[in-house]
Write an enzyme that holds these catalytic residues in place. Sequence first.
Site, PDB file in Angstrom:
ATOM      1  CB  ALA A 181      16.606-133.371  29.509  1.00  0.00           C
ATOM      2  CB  THR A 207      13.934-133.426  26.257  1.00  0.00           C
ATOM      3  OG1 THR A 207      13.782-134.789  25.856  1.00  0.00           O
ATOM      4  CG2 THR A 207      13.114-133.178  27.516  1.00  0.00           C
ATOM      5  CB  CYS A 225       8.767-138.961  29.521  1.00  0.00           C
ATOM      6  SG  CYS A 225       9.291-137.322  30.087  1.00  0.00           S
TER       7      CYS A 225
END
Length: 314
Positions: free
Chosen positions: A161, A165, A129
């Site tokens: 998140a 992640t 990202c």
Amino acid sequence: MTRIKVAVIGSGNIGTDLMFKVLRLSSTLEMAAMVGIDPASDGLARARRHDVAAIDTGVDGLIASPDFADIEIVFDATSAKAHEANAAKLAPYGKRLIDLTPAAIGPYVVPPVNLDQHLDADNVNMVTCGGQATIPVVAAIRSVTPVPYAEIVASIASRSAGPGTRANIDEFTETTSAAIEKVGGAARGKAIIILNPAEPPLIMRDTVLALVGDADHDAIRQSVAEMVERVAAYVPGYRLKQEVQFRKLEPDEPIHTLLPDGWTDPVTHQVTVFLEVEGAAHYLPAYAGNLDIMTSAALRVAESVAARTKEPHA
């Protein structure tokens, strides 16, 4: 018009958001299957409610499904380690893979910078990202002047998140740093991610710091503004937070520790660009711009691949 069938592996936050983008926004892609490993996951439940095949036995279940032969593009929104295994299992079947993890098996792709170069690749990597948000800006600066060093800081809401992640923080920094160089064009890159626990959650914010020589400041401003417009065409919540900033470096600043070995050209200014990314709230709230820019970029790639597939010479 016949649409290209796609599947999403990973029924978590990113995969579910991507599913809704395909369902709501795409006229060229057809959502054929959502794949996960938790039968009770929210993503699989939502897939069932939207008449999308929900497979809870992972990539093996996808391969065994009756519609697998008709699926041409597979998005992987799992984790770096999982993608390595998934890619190996899918390799014999000739599917086009779009990897939303930091596994980086295939070439890095940031749509406004290098998508056209990799439309025929079997497996493309969407970087991260932070990479999708900042590498276009690094490339915009690099189009005007050499960039010996670029550093990006991506701050995202902790709530946005998910486990994938959090499990990939090391891969995030390594993959983003490498892509700053390979795609953005900086001679040396560095990436930092911050999970911001603030309540209420803040939208994604990104900072790009680049060292340059005596370049045309107006040309850099114009190049960055044009690039922001190109990204905003498929990520509407992407924008400059304020005007591009320039600071003249002091003669005794210890920037030599940042420069690549052997760099001899004068480095005289620091360029700073502040960005923010507001999500479209297709699945999670608007503060999850980090999800939105990844899934929007992946959708952009898939639609471009689909368009190329339909070309007469393809």
